[in-house]
Design an enzyme around this catalytic site. Sequence first.
Site, PDB file in Angstrom:
ATOM      1  N   CYS A  67      -6.180 -10.727   0.703  1.00 28.17           N
ATOM      2  CA  CYS A  67      -5.825  -9.401   1.203  1.00 28.17           C
ATOM      3  C   CYS A  67      -6.757  -8.322   0.648  1.00 28.17           C
ATOM      4  O   CYS A  67      -6.742  -8.038  -0.553  1.00 28.17           O
ATOM      5  CB  CYS A  67      -4.374  -9.110   0.813  1.00 28.17           C
ATOM      6  SG  CYS A  67      -3.837  -7.425   1.067  1.00 28.17           S
ATOM      7  N   CYS A  70      -4.991  -5.366  -0.986  1.00 26.83           N
ATOM      8  CA  CYS A  70      -4.446  -5.767  -2.291  1.00 26.83           C
ATOM      9  C   CYS A  70      -5.508  -5.617  -3.374  1.00 26.83           C
ATOM     10  O   CYS A  70      -5.224  -5.131  -4.473  1.00 26.83           O
ATOM     11  CB  CYS A  70      -3.969  -7.217  -2.256  1.00 26.83           C
ATOM     12  SG  CYS A  70      -2.597  -7.519  -1.129  1.00 26.83           S
TER      13      CYS A  70
END
Length: 156
Positions: A67, A70
Amino acid sequence: MSAPTRTVRCPNCQKNNRVPAIAEGRPRCGNCHRPLPWIADADDGSFAQVAEQADIPVLVDLWATWCGPCRMVSPALEQVAADLAGQIKLVKVDVDASPSLSRRFEVQAVPTLMVLDRGRVIARQAGAVPAPALRHWVEQALEDNARSASSPAEAS
């Protein structure tokens, strides 16, 4: 089994300190004795001890290695942990390596951030935001929680 440790640089004196994932109290610098950012990793097997049994509020980062957002929010979360050293513990959980926690917290998007107080979710949001907004969100969650904890006594 001993708890894993993480090396954390003291924001005050810049000395490196080893901080365990599980401990009583709040970590302090061995050199200047100021509060240290408390950052730990947890998974399905360790989450209860690392996050839910912590004696200070916990900011949980439910993230994934693939991600992009993230990875972008991680430094902001670490900055918030440093800014609020002694007040919160940052616990990072890789959702792909922790499927039970993903199901339990019904993670549908990453990053998903939660603030826990004694294992109870007091705030939750999905998505990456800058450090100032994250700090404000965490501080507001802590204030709201403190206010709601004291309101039953005031209502009597």
